[in-house]
Design an enzyme around this catalytic site. Structure first.
Site: not given
Ligand code: DX5
Ligand code: ZN
Length: 245
Positions: A10, A35, A37, A39, A68, A70, A139, A175
């Site tokens: 990620s 990956h 993320d 947000m 991903h 969110m 998750m 994840d």
């Molecule tokens: C959390 C993300 C993850 C996160 C993983 O909301 O979806 O992908 O970045 O990071 P680590 O491996 O540090 O938990």
């Molecule tokens: Zn993620």
């Protein structure tokens, strides 16, 4: 033929000031997928980056972009992430009332469709959309931040979803808080695709990242459920040139 483990670092844990270089470094270090993320400060209590950043970093690697989302609402943004270069687009089951429609929209854009479940969401949320899925993301932290601790309670959910998937060519991704110490447990439960942020971006060089990725991969591969090794389907394995095949 064995079902191979995919490691998806990620980039939330990367140095954002040097994002292109960081992606090149994890590519060289043996990452299978990248990956991303996304947000929105609404569905989750944090803001990361959007489709324009995904587009800007797309030329840094040929590897699969595992995006991903969110965010809520999600449907209005699917096309932007598809055009930005996402290969797999994952939406949250909790992000809106019309999951089936979102999944149809992702496939209509020519992309692989994934659904993610927050820790409190039961696996029954995906029971009636299994045939629209290329990936299920469990998750193992509450989404929003990297560096949180792995929730052991999710191992049972991973097991149940592995059983629901059956012979379908659906990747089972985990994840949140994944490290070399719990990679065996998630693989034993049935996960075949492991996201890791802080556990990969530890150290500074591509050599450090390579050691981190290798440690997670070795632990996961050693623990694969024996019956999965009979499967010949390899959905979304990065092929020659790094693209999905
Ligand atoms: C959390 C993300 C993850 C996160 C993983 O909301 O979806 O992908 O970045 O990071 P680590 O491996 O540090 O938990
Ligand atoms: Zn993620």
């Amino acid at each position: 033929m064995t079902r191979e483990i995919i490691i998806a670092p990620s980039i939330l844990a990367a140095d954002f000031a040097r994002l292109g270089e960081e992606i090149a470094a994890i590519d060289a270090a043996g990452a299978d997928w990248i990956h991303c993320d996304i947000m929105d400060g609404h569905f989750v209590p944090n803001i990361s980056f959007g489709a324009d950043v995904v587009k800007a970093i797309r030329p840094a690697t040929k590897k699969v972009f595992d995006v991903h989302l969110m965010i809520a609402p999600v449907d209005p943004y699917l096309e932007a992430f598809a055009k930005a270069g996402a290969d797999v687009i994952t939406v949250h089951a909790e992000a809106g009332p019309h999951l089936d429609r979102s999944l149809q929209a992702i496939r209509a854009l020519g992309k692989k469709a994934g659904v993610s479940l927050c820790p409190a969401t039961p696996e029954s949320a995906i029971e009636y959309v299994l045939d629209r899925l290329d990936l299920v993301l469990v998750m193992t932290v509450n989404p929003g931040f990297g560096g949180q601790s792995f929730l052991e309670s999710q191992l049972e959910k991973i097991r149940r979803i592995r059983s629901m998937i059956g012979e379908r060519p659906i990747r089972l991704e985990v994840d949140g808080g994944v490290t070399r110490d719990n990679a065996a447990a998630v693989a034993e439960a049935g996960a075949d695709t492991l996201v890791a942020g802080s556990a990969v971006f530890r150290g500074k060089s591509s050599a450090d990242y390579a050691a981190n990725i290798a440690a997670i991969r070795v632990a996961a591969e050693a623990a694969r459920v024996p019956k999965l090794q009979e499967h010949s389907a390899l959905p979304m394995r990065a092929g020659e040139g790094g693209r999905i095949r």
